[in-house]
Motif scaffolding. Sequence first.
Motif, PDB file in Angstrom:
ATOM      1  N   TYR A  53       0.827  -1.197   0.000  1.00  0.00           N
ATOM      2  CA  TYR A  53       0.000   0.000   0.000  1.00  0.00           C
ATOM      3  C   TYR A  53       0.869   1.257   0.000  1.00  0.00           C
ATOM      4  N   ALA A  54       0.305   2.331  -0.528  1.00  0.00           N
ATOM      5  CA  ALA A  54       0.871   3.660  -0.353  1.00  0.00           C
ATOM      6  C   ALA A  54       0.075   4.356   0.739  1.00  0.00           C
ATOM      7  N   VAL A  55       0.770   4.950   1.706  1.00  0.00           N
ATOM      8  CA  VAL A  55       0.110   5.645   2.823  1.00  0.00           C
ATOM      9  C   VAL A  55       0.519   7.114   2.762  1.00  0.00           C
ATOM     10  N   LYS A  56      -0.464   7.998   2.793  1.00  0.00           N
ATOM     11  CA  LYS A  56      -0.206   9.444   2.701  1.00  0.00           C
ATOM     12  C   LYS A  56      -0.848  10.159   3.878  1.00  0.00           C
ATOM     13  N   GLU A  57      -0.053  10.984   4.566  1.00  0.00           N
ATOM     14  CA  GLU A  57      -0.600  11.798   5.653  1.00  0.00           C
ATOM     15  C   GLU A  57      -1.205  13.078   5.089  1.00  0.00           C
ATOM     16  N   THR A  58      -2.399  13.420   5.576  1.00  0.00           N
ATOM     17  CA  THR A  58      -3.067  14.632   5.124  1.00  0.00           C
ATOM     18  C   THR A  58      -4.154  14.990   6.130  1.00  0.00           C
ATOM     19  N   GLN A  59      -4.905  16.033   5.841  1.00  0.00           N
ATOM     20  CA  GLN A  59      -5.997  16.416   6.722  1.00  0.00           C
ATOM     21  C   GLN A  59      -7.168  15.454   6.558  1.00  0.00           C
ATOM     22  N   GLU A  60      -7.926  15.263   7.633  1.00  0.00           N
ATOM     23  CA  GLU A  60      -9.002  14.277   7.633  1.00  0.00           C
ATOM     24  C   GLU A  60     -10.031  14.535   6.529  1.00  0.00           C
ATOM     25  N   ALA A  61     -10.477  15.774   6.404  1.00  0.00           N
ATOM     26  CA  ALA A  61     -11.499  16.077   5.399  1.00  0.00           C
ATOM     27  C   ALA A  61     -10.978  15.821   3.987  1.00  0.00           C
ATOM     28  N   ILE A  62      -9.719  16.174   3.765  1.00  0.00           N
ATOM     29  CA  ILE A  62      -9.113  15.967   2.445  1.00  0.00           C
ATOM     30  C   ILE A  62      -8.950  14.475   2.169  1.00  0.00           C
ATOM     31  N   ALA A  63      -8.565  13.723   3.186  1.00  0.00           N
ATOM     32  CA  ALA A  63      -8.382  12.280   3.019  1.00  0.00           C
ATOM     33  C   ALA A  63      -9.687  11.604   2.623  1.00  0.00           C
ATOM     34  N   PHE A  64     -10.782  11.935   3.321  1.00  0.00           N
ATOM     35  CA  PHE A  64     -12.074  11.323   3.007  1.00  0.00           C
ATOM     36  C   PHE A  64     -12.574  11.758   1.631  1.00  0.00           C
ATOM     37  N   ARG A  65     -12.342  13.016   1.277  1.00  0.00           N
ATOM     38  CA  ARG A  65     -12.783  13.496  -0.028  1.00  0.00           C
ATOM     39  C   ARG A  65     -12.045  12.767  -1.149  1.00  0.00           C
ATOM     40  N   GLU A  66     -10.719  12.622  -1.004  1.00  0.00           N
ATOM     41  CA  GLU A  66      -9.953  11.935  -2.041  1.00  0.00           C
ATOM     42  C   GLU A  66     -10.310  10.456  -2.087  1.00  0.00           C
ATOM     43  N   TYR A  67     -10.522   9.865  -0.938  1.00  0.00           N
ATOM     44  CA  TYR A  67     -10.916   8.452  -0.871  1.00  0.00           C
ATOM     45  C   TYR A  67     -12.212   8.216  -1.642  1.00  0.00           C
ATOM     46  N   ARG A  68     -13.190   9.083  -1.448  1.00  0.00           N
ATOM     47  CA  ARG A  68     -14.476   8.911  -2.142  1.00  0.00           C
ATOM     48  C   ARG A  68     -14.342   9.179  -3.638  1.00  0.00           C
ATOM     49  N   LEU A  69     -13.513  10.164  -4.000  1.00  0.00           N
ATOM     50  CA  LEU A  69     -13.293  10.433  -5.425  1.00  0.00           C
ATOM     51  C   LEU A  69     -12.631   9.232  -6.111  1.00  0.00           C
ATOM     52  N   LEU A  70     -11.641   8.664  -5.465  1.00  0.00           N
ATOM     53  CA  LEU A  70     -10.967   7.503  -6.049  1.00  0.00           C
ATOM     54  C   LEU A  70     -11.917   6.314  -6.156  1.00  0.00           C
ATOM     55  N   ARG A  71     -12.811   6.168  -5.202  1.00  0.00           N
ATOM     56  CA  ARG A  71     -13.801   5.097  -5.298  1.00  0.00           C
ATOM     57  C   ARG A  71     -14.727   5.329  -6.482  1.00  0.00           C
ATOM     58  N   ASP A  72     -15.122   6.589  -6.698  1.00  0.00           N
ATOM     59  CA  ASP A  72     -15.971   6.914  -7.845  1.00  0.00           C
ATOM     60  C   ASP A  72     -15.246   6.599  -9.158  1.00  0.00           C
ATOM     61  N   LEU A  73     -13.979   6.973  -9.235  1.00  0.00           N
ATOM     62  CA  LEU A  73     -13.202   6.691 -10.444  1.00  0.00           C
ATOM     63  C   LEU A  73     -13.058   5.185 -10.657  1.00  0.00           C
ATOM     64  N   GLN A  74     -12.902   4.460  -9.570  1.00  0.00           N
ATOM     65  CA  GLN A  74     -12.773   3.007  -9.675  1.00  0.00           C
ATOM     66  C   GLN A  74     -14.070   2.387 -10.197  1.00  0.00           C
ATOM     67  N   ARG A  75     -15.205   2.875  -9.721  1.00  0.00           N
ATOM     68  CA  ARG A  75     -16.491   2.356 -10.200  1.00  0.00           C
ATOM     69  C   ARG A  75     -16.687   2.640 -11.682  1.00  0.00           C
ATOM     70  N   GLU A  76     -16.099   3.761 -12.154  1.00  0.00           N
ATOM     71  CA  GLU A  76     -16.204   4.116 -13.569  1.00  0.00           C
ATOM     72  C   GLU A  76     -15.198   3.353 -14.427  1.00  0.00           C
ATOM     73  N   GLY A  77     -14.341   2.565 -13.794  1.00  0.00           N
ATOM     74  CA  GLY A  77     -13.343   1.815 -14.533  1.00  0.00           C
ATOM     75  C   GLY A  77     -12.242   2.676 -15.107  1.00  0.00           C
ATOM     76  N   LEU A  78     -11.974   3.818 -14.482  1.00  0.00           N
ATOM     77  CA  LEU A  78     -10.957   4.744 -14.980  1.00  0.00           C
ATOM     78  C   LEU A  78      -9.581   4.399 -14.406  1.00  0.00           C
ATOM     79  N   PRO A  79      -8.517   4.750 -15.129  1.00  0.00           N
ATOM     80  CA  PRO A  79      -7.168   4.399 -14.689  1.00  0.00           C
ATOM     81  C   PRO A  79      -6.699   5.263 -13.525  1.00  0.00           C
ATOM     82  N   ALA A  80      -6.872   4.776 -12.336  1.00  0.00           N
ATOM     83  CA  ALA A  80      -6.451   5.475 -11.118  1.00  0.00           C
ATOM     84  C   ALA A  80      -6.106   4.428 -10.075  1.00  0.00           C
ATOM     85  N   VAL A  81      -5.305   4.821  -9.097  1.00  0.00           N
ATOM     86  CA  VAL A  81      -4.974   3.883  -8.026  1.00  0.00           C
ATOM     87  C   VAL A  81      -6.237   3.547  -7.242  1.00  0.00           C
ATOM     88  N   ALA A  82      -6.278   2.336  -6.702  1.00  0.00           N
ATOM     89  CA  ALA A  82      -7.465   1.877  -5.971  1.00  0.00           C
ATOM     90  C   ALA A  82      -7.374   2.293  -4.503  1.00  0.00           C
TER      91      ALA A  82
END
Length: 434
Positions: A53-82
């Motif tokens: 895994y890659a682990v990145k330290e950041t602010q809580e709100a930013i972490a959750f926002r990026e996590y949800r965006l990456l999940r959306d991209l994953q559902r769309e089958g787009l080339p992004a880290v899971a």
Amino acid sequence: MALRIVASRPDPAIVKLPWSTPLEEWTDEYVVPLPRGLSRHVVRIVRLGTRTYAVKETQEAIAFREYRLLRDLQREGLPAVAPQGVVTGRLDHDGEELPAALMTEHLRFSLPYRSLFSHGMSAESIPSLVDAIVVLLVRLHLSGFYWGDVSLSNVLFRRAAGDFAAYLVDAETGELHHDVSDRMRDHDLTIGTENIFAELMDLQASGTVREELDGFAIITRLRDQYERLWAELTSEEEFTADEMWRIESRIERLNDMGFDVDELDIVTDFDGDRVRIQPKVVELGHHRRELQALTGMNVEDNQARRLLNDLASFTAHYDLGREDRQLVAGRWMTQIYEPIMEMVPREARGKLEPAEIYHEILVHRWYLSERAGHEVGIFDTARDYIDNVLTEKPDELIAAGSDAQDGSSAPGDAEPSDAPSGPRSSGAPGSPVA
């Protein structure tokens, strides 16, 4: 404050990581020395059993926002880290609050751009990196994703039959919309050209790239290639009613580029004399899906195109054009592809993905045939490539506990192949007799 872990695919081993220690102080007990790109945050690559895994330290709100965006991209089958999860409620041993952490799965056989250049890749391959960024950006925009921070540093690259495939690794500034406006697309392009120009000039100034770089030509290519691909995928085309063949021609053209047309808007005028067509839904992966349907293999689209070409050569060589295509593909797998993969020594199977090894063997075959003045058999080529090319490549750093036997181990810092694809995608396969 209690430690909280929100994960899409829970891995119990995550709890055992030293969350009460700042990420920059994590030791080799957990951290593996896999290459990572530049980041404004502290990032570490960690191993948990057979998973990395890659682990990145950041602010809580930013972490959750990026996590949800990456999940959306994953559902769309787009080339992004899971995305794997978000860890909050971290406290150090003195009870002081520590930043939240975003965890993503490490993309196998991927490398940041600096690792590509620091291990011998020449400036001649920069157009391939630019083209990979262009395809990634167009795909994101077609799906309504505005990036906001286009750069080489925010991408991981995987080899794809002599070219590269780009994967988004940082979605912190991204936004997902129903559509991305022309203004937003242009803003992404502007940011991308500025960032990539600066990154390439930095590589040159540091001596990582020994050749002189024409930064302006490179970023001009980025914008031109983007506009050309965007127009091909989205522009409206008008023609007369007796030119209906142009509908199929447009679809075939997109298929050749690797895109499938899932929806096409066709409009005629009142008298039916003029026809307008416009692709509405396009998706990259035409060759990838075709190969997967025939063989079950899941590879990059360029690799799939190369393997399909070799399958076509095999079909023609043995006059199997009238046979069921899936049966022919099965015969190609058992007589050609799988025996060649078995020839690769266990200790060399983590250097490149299997499909990339096969691609390089096809390239090597062209060179051997040119030198010999006649067609060299595929198995003789494979032996020569494995003995004299593959085994001499630097070993990739493989996460302990991963199994390199199937060629799917974790990525490392190996030198990518800069060999051109050669004038021929492949010749007729040689005898399956070893």
